[in-house]
Design a protein around this motif. Sequence first.
Motif, short mmCIF file in Angstrom:
data_model
loop_
_atom_site.label_atom_id
_atom_site.label_comp_id
_atom_site.label_asym_id
_atom_site.label_seq_id
_atom_site.Cartn_x
_atom_site.Cartn_y
_atom_site.Cartn_z
N CYS A 1 0.84 -1.20 0.00
CA CYS A 1 0.00 0.00 0.00
C CYS A 1 0.87 1.25 0.00
O CYS A 1 1.76 1.40 0.84
CB CYS A 1 -0.90 -0.03 1.24
SG CYS A 1 -1.96 1.40 1.47
N LEU A 2 0.62 2.16 -0.95
CA LEU A 2 1.29 3.45 -1.01
C LEU A 2 0.25 4.55 -0.87
O LEU A 2 -0.90 4.41 -1.30
CB LEU A 2 2.02 3.62 -2.35
CG LEU A 2 3.20 2.69 -2.62
CD1 LEU A 2 3.65 2.80 -4.07
CD2 LEU A 2 4.37 2.99 -1.68
N ILE A 3 0.69 5.68 -0.27
CA ILE A 3 -0.21 6.81 -0.10
C ILE A 3 0.45 8.05 -0.69
O ILE A 3 1.65 8.27 -0.53
CB ILE A 3 -0.58 7.02 1.39
CG1 ILE A 3 -1.64 8.10 1.55
CG2 ILE A 3 0.65 7.33 2.24
CD1 ILE A 3 -2.24 8.17 2.96
N ALA A 4 -0.33 8.84 -1.42
CA ALA A 4 0.19 10.04 -2.08
C ALA A 4 -0.71 11.23 -1.78
O ALA A 4 -1.85 11.08 -1.33
CB ALA A 4 0.30 9.81 -3.59
N LEU A 5 -0.20 12.42 -2.08
CA LEU A 5 -0.93 13.67 -1.94
C LEU A 5 -1.05 14.33 -3.30
O LEU A 5 -0.29 14.02 -4.22
CB LEU A 5 -0.21 14.61 -0.98
CG LEU A 5 0.15 14.08 0.40
CD1 LEU A 5 0.98 15.11 1.18
CD2 LEU A 5 -1.11 13.72 1.18
N SER A 6 -2.01 15.26 -3.43
CA SER A 6 -2.10 15.99 -4.69
C SER A 6 -2.35 17.47 -4.43
O SER A 6 -2.90 17.86 -3.39
CB SER A 6 -3.19 15.42 -5.60
OG SER A 6 -4.48 15.69 -5.11
N LEU A 7 -1.93 18.28 -5.41
CA LEU A 7 -2.05 19.73 -5.34
C LEU A 7 -3.39 20.16 -5.93
O LEU A 7 -4.42 19.69 -5.51
CB LEU A 7 -0.85 20.36 -6.06
CG LEU A 7 0.53 19.90 -5.56
CD1 LEU A 7 1.64 20.37 -6.48
CD2 LEU A 7 0.77 20.39 -4.14
N TYR A 8 -3.38 21.03 -6.92
CA TYR A 8 -4.63 21.60 -7.44
C TYR A 8 -5.38 20.68 -8.39
O TYR A 8 -6.61 20.68 -8.42
CB TYR A 8 -4.33 22.91 -8.20
CG TYR A 8 -3.72 23.98 -7.35
CD1 TYR A 8 -4.52 24.86 -6.61
CD2 TYR A 8 -2.34 24.15 -7.27
CE1 TYR A 8 -3.97 25.86 -5.83
CE2 TYR A 8 -1.78 25.15 -6.49
CZ TYR A 8 -2.58 26.00 -5.77
OH TYR A 8 -2.03 26.97 -4.99
N GLY A 9 -4.66 19.92 -9.20
CA GLY A 9 -5.33 19.23 -10.30
C GLY A 9 -5.64 20.22 -11.41
O GLY A 9 -4.88 21.15 -11.67
N ASN A 10 -6.78 20.07 -12.08
CA ASN A 10 -7.13 20.97 -13.18
C ASN A 10 -8.64 21.00 -13.34
O ASN A 10 -9.38 20.42 -12.54
CB ASN A 10 -6.44 20.51 -14.48
CG ASN A 10 -6.74 19.06 -14.79
OD1 ASN A 10 -7.89 18.68 -14.99
ND2 ASN A 10 -5.71 18.22 -14.82
#
Length: 418
Positions: A339-348
């Motif tokens: 299992c990996l976990i990531a974050l995200s900024l604004y997207g589009n």
Amino acid sequence: MKKFLIIFLVWFISIIYSIIWTFENPEKIEKIKSIVKKNKSAQVEVTQSKSQTFIANSFNVNVTQVLKVSDKTAFIINNSPEEDFNLINLDIYTQKGFLINNLKQKKIKLPNYFTLQRNGGVKTIISLEDKKFAFISGSQSNCFFAALIEINSGKEVFRSQCLPEIPKNNDFNGLGSSNVHYEDKILLSVGTPEKHVSKNSLLAQKNESIFGKILEIDKTLLKNAIDNNSNGLDFNFFSKGHRVPQGLTIMKNKIFNVEHGPKGGDELNLVIKGQNYGWPNVSYGTNYLLDNGGDGSSYLVNHKKNGFKEPLFAFVPSIGISSLNNCPKILNEYYKKPCLIALSLYGNNLRKGYSLIIFLLNEKMNKVDSIEKILLNDLVLRHFVTDEKNTLYEDKKGNIYVSVDKKGIYKINFSNFR
């Protein structure tokens, strides 16, 4: 009346001159802004906001702001991982070149060429024993470059060549950058500082350039570069063909990274030494449209057929993916698979970012079995709080902590598993 007309005329001419000068000298204006911003510290305030609850597929995600910080982070270290979470144990490095320690700020020692121009700043912090190194953007005359600096002495460890593009086409958001400790090496990810496909993009395939690569730095050589006051640092390319590698982590001795595509094509990669990940020759994204400086053209999609390593997964549309780490224990125990976990900024406008992303992999960790994207309103998620080696920090209650651009540090709690 005549005196008034003369004063008005002088004022009017000065305004017109200022407008013309500003229009003809955008880089000088950028430089002035950079100097002002570099000396402006962040607003820091302890807070305890009301928790917000977000419903995921199999559990709830509870999010609480614990510290207000008005800048973007470069790296966040918890110095006492065995103790209960305490804000005074955090070292928060900001992109403007400040260290927030014990809730107090000080400027770190960086060279005069350190710049915030073109979205520049401190991009990541490497720790080695008692030393800290800042990977930064730099500018001298019309030369824009990246450099690694030991922040106790201010010594330059290495510096890249000048970017080939004209200044207005450089974008240091494209440096991305993260680092992990891998046996006796440090892996440092370096992106291509581009707004759209350009001369800078081509550096990802050039062996004489650090851009678009994951660098393999020997810890002994890095330490000797400072202790012996030697000039320069030898390193190897672990992999190449990366666009904007933002997150980097190790799980069971395998290396994973996430990186921004162009318009679409954000990737999760299993990073293998010696492999080429294809940028800018292949991508699941497209070039930005004309109003964003591109021409809207597509790239070759099939990585393998064209001699490059395929991503484990590509987001189309993109989500502005940022940091990557191993899932916390509570999620590992629930899913009982890699299992990996990531974050995200604004997207589009096609797909929002502002999310936690959970990747579940097969047992060989060479295939993504499922992805869950958990939207957290409008939080622009930048970094996890980690230890010095970029290992995820969890407090005794299983909470993790993340930074949100220009808002601060937030606690994330997982509950109500179904």
